[in-house]
Design a protein around this motif. Structure first.
Motif, short mmCIF file in Angstrom:
data_model
loop_
_atom_site.label_atom_id
_atom_site.label_comp_id
_atom_site.label_asym_id
_atom_site.label_seq_id
_atom_site.Cartn_x
_atom_site.Cartn_y
_atom_site.Cartn_z
N GLY A 90 14.90 8.44 5.64
CA GLY A 90 13.94 8.75 4.58
C GLY A 90 13.17 7.52 4.14
N TYR A 91 13.89 6.41 3.94
CA TYR A 91 13.23 5.18 3.48
C TYR A 91 12.35 4.58 4.58
CZ TYR A 91 12.54 0.35 2.08
OH TYR A 91 11.96 -0.86 1.78
N ASP A 92 12.91 4.44 5.79
CA ASP A 92 12.16 3.79 6.87
C ASP A 92 10.92 4.59 7.27
OD1 ASP A 92 13.94 1.73 6.92
OD2 ASP A 92 15.13 2.50 8.58
N CYS A 93 11.06 5.91 7.40
CA CYS A 93 9.91 6.74 7.76
C CYS A 93 8.87 6.75 6.63
CB CYS A 93 10.35 8.18 8.05
SG CYS A 93 11.31 8.37 9.56
N GLY A 94 9.35 6.73 5.39
CA GLY A 94 8.43 6.75 4.25
C GLY A 94 7.62 5.50 4.08
N THR A 95 8.14 4.37 4.54
CA THR A 95 7.43 3.10 4.35
C THR A 95 6.57 2.70 5.54
OG1 THR A 95 9.40 1.91 5.16
CG2 THR A 95 9.19 2.19 2.77
N GLN A 96 6.77 3.31 6.70
CA GLN A 96 6.05 2.90 7.91
C GLN A 96 4.54 3.04 7.77
OE1 GLN A 96 7.25 1.29 10.68
NE2 GLN A 96 9.04 1.19 9.34
N PHE A 97 4.10 4.11 7.14
CA PHE A 97 2.66 4.36 7.02
C PHE A 97 1.96 3.22 6.28
CE2 PHE A 97 -0.51 6.06 3.93
CZ PHE A 97 -1.58 6.15 4.80
N ILE A 98 2.49 2.86 5.12
CA ILE A 98 1.83 1.83 4.32
C ILE A 98 1.94 0.46 4.96
CG2 ILE A 98 3.73 1.09 2.80
CD1 ILE A 98 0.23 2.14 1.60
N LEU A 99 3.04 0.21 5.68
CA LEU A 99 3.21 -1.09 6.36
C LEU A 99 2.23 -1.26 7.51
CD1 LEU A 99 7.12 -1.38 6.48
CD2 LEU A 99 5.56 -2.81 5.16
N ILE A 100 1.88 -0.16 8.16
CA ILE A 100 1.00 -0.22 9.31
C ILE A 100 -0.48 -0.18 8.92
CG2 ILE A 100 0.27 1.00 11.41
CD1 ILE A 100 3.17 1.90 11.74
N TYR A 101 -0.82 0.66 7.93
CA TYR A 101 -2.23 0.95 7.65
C TYR A 101 -2.77 0.31 6.38
CZ TYR A 101 -1.91 4.41 11.38
OH TYR A 101 -1.75 5.03 12.60
N TRP A 102 -2.00 -0.57 5.72
CA TRP A 102 -2.49 -1.14 4.47
C TRP A 102 -3.80 -1.89 4.65
CZ3 TRP A 102 -3.33 -6.32 3.86
CH2 TRP A 102 -2.71 -7.19 4.75
N SER A 103 -3.95 -2.63 5.75
CA SER A 103 -5.18 -3.41 5.95
C SER A 103 -6.38 -2.50 6.17
CB SER A 103 -5.02 -4.36 7.14
OG SER A 103 -4.72 -3.64 8.33
N ILE A 104 -6.17 -1.37 6.81
CA ILE A 104 -7.27 -0.43 7.05
C ILE A 104 -7.68 0.25 5.75
CG2 ILE A 104 -7.91 1.73 8.21
CD1 ILE A 104 -6.09 0.91 10.50
N ILE A 105 -6.70 0.68 4.95
CA ILE A 105 -6.99 1.43 3.72
C ILE A 105 -7.59 0.54 2.66
CG2 ILE A 105 -5.96 2.75 1.83
CD1 ILE A 105 -3.80 3.65 3.83
N TYR A 106 -6.93 -0.57 2.36
CA TYR A 106 -7.33 -1.37 1.20
C TYR A 106 -8.35 -2.47 1.52
CZ TYR A 106 -3.39 1.13 -0.68
OH TYR A 106 -2.54 2.14 -1.07
N VAL A 107 -8.50 -2.81 2.79
CA VAL A 107 -9.48 -3.83 3.17
C VAL A 107 -10.73 -3.18 3.76
CG1 VAL A 107 -9.95 -5.86 4.60
CG2 VAL A 107 -7.71 -5.59 3.51
N GLU A 108 -10.57 -2.43 4.83
CA GLU A 108 -11.72 -1.83 5.50
C GLU A 108 -12.30 -0.65 4.71
OE1 GLU A 108 -11.07 -0.89 9.57
OE2 GLU A 108 -10.07 -2.78 10.03
N LYS A 109 -11.40 0.21 4.17
CA LYS A 109 -11.87 1.42 3.50
C LYS A 109 -12.31 1.15 2.06
CE LYS A 109 -10.47 6.18 2.50
NZ LYS A 109 -9.37 7.17 2.59
N LEU A 110 -11.52 0.39 1.31
CA LEU A 110 -11.82 0.16 -0.11
C LEU A 110 -12.57 -1.14 -0.36
CD1 LEU A 110 -8.53 1.45 -1.80
CD2 LEU A 110 -10.68 2.67 -1.41
#
Length: 270
Positions: A90-110
């Motif tokens: 639950g913890y590992d699967c739940g955190t993988q998305f934000i660990l992988i895509y943070w640069s795309i979401i908060y840098v490129e997108k926002l």
């Protein structure tokens, strides 16, 4: 325990950078790299136990049990084994998305500055580790993990719903802070759940191995979900669902006053 959490976060940082680089080559390259590591993992564990003579963290008054396929299979009949597996998955699967895509979401997108996001991201993660190290001796790990899991689910749901970039950025830092705390909490809660078991180290290693396989599978599933919806935001809700597994699993851990006292003593000594 505090040093363990710091080392864990450093390995996450290194692995995250490798994964980001591989993602630029192909969107599933980092998953195949992780699968290669899983293939080598059993050989590494065997080397550490057999060649380096690492001892098992067995309970007191328990006979040493050697690491063997028969003993590993016996874990599947243990209730605590499945509790630990669900916690880690639950913890590992739940955190993988934000660990992988943070640069795309908060840098490129926002449109936030990469250095600013990365610096605050690491500060929040380390601060979470420090907070956990400070309060772990005085607060029940089960209750603390339960509270932070609820906060994590709320932060993910809000991140997938709200549109204000500054609020989303604050939620991102909150998620990283909670991740820094929960990386240690999951370990402490896992140890509390299997207190008194023999061959605890072997059980934890087996769980980590299986959990990472399931995490790799979940990444392929997540990649398919994003292609279907064509929107990264849907993964905030998927991550919240994964943390729901942790939320539902924690109450299964039996309350034991003696266990909590011994765990507090062990954490304070480490």
């Amino acid at each position: 325990m505090g040093m363990q959490v710091i080392i864990l976060n450093l390995t996450i940082l290194i692995g995250g950078n490798i994964g980001t680089w591989l993602f630029g080559i192909k969107d599933t390259a980092q998953i195949w790299f992780a699968m290669l590591g899983l293939v080598l993992y059993p050989a590494l564990i065997w080397f550490m136990i057999s060649i380096l003579s690492f001892s098992d963290n067995r309970a007191s008054n328990k006979k040493q049990v050697e690491c063997s396929a028969k003993n590993i299979v016996s874990f599947f009949r243990k209730r605590n084994f499945w509790i630990l597996l669900l916690l880690n998955v639950g913890y590992d699967c739940g955190t993988q998305f934000i660990l992988i895509y943070w640069s795309i979401i908060y840098v490129e997108k926002l449109g936030f500055n990469l250095s600013l996001v990365y610096t605050l991201f690491m500060c929040a993660l380390i601060l979470g580790s420090v907070l956990f190290s400070k309060i772990s001796t005085s607060v029940n790990s089960k209750n603390l993990t339960l509270l932070n899991t609820v906060c994590m689910i709320g932060a993910f749901v809000l991140s997938g719903t709200l549109e204000n970039k500054y609020i989303l950025f604050c939620l991102f830092l909150l998620i990283e802070l909670l991740m820094g705390m929960m990386s240690g909490q999951i370990s402490a809660t896992s140890n509390e759940a299997i207190y008194g078991e023999s061959n605890k180290s072997t059980m934890l290693s087996t769980i980590s191995f299986i959990a990472e396989i399931l995490v790799s599978v979940s990444l392929f599933i997540s990649n398919s979900i994003m292609k279907v919806f064509e929107n990264l935001n849907v993964m905030f809700f998927v991550s919240a669902i994964y943390f729901g597994i942790v939320l539902l699993t924690i109450p299964l851990i039996k309350e034991n006053k003696d266990v909590r006292q011994n765990m507090a003593k062990n954490v304070s000594k480490s």
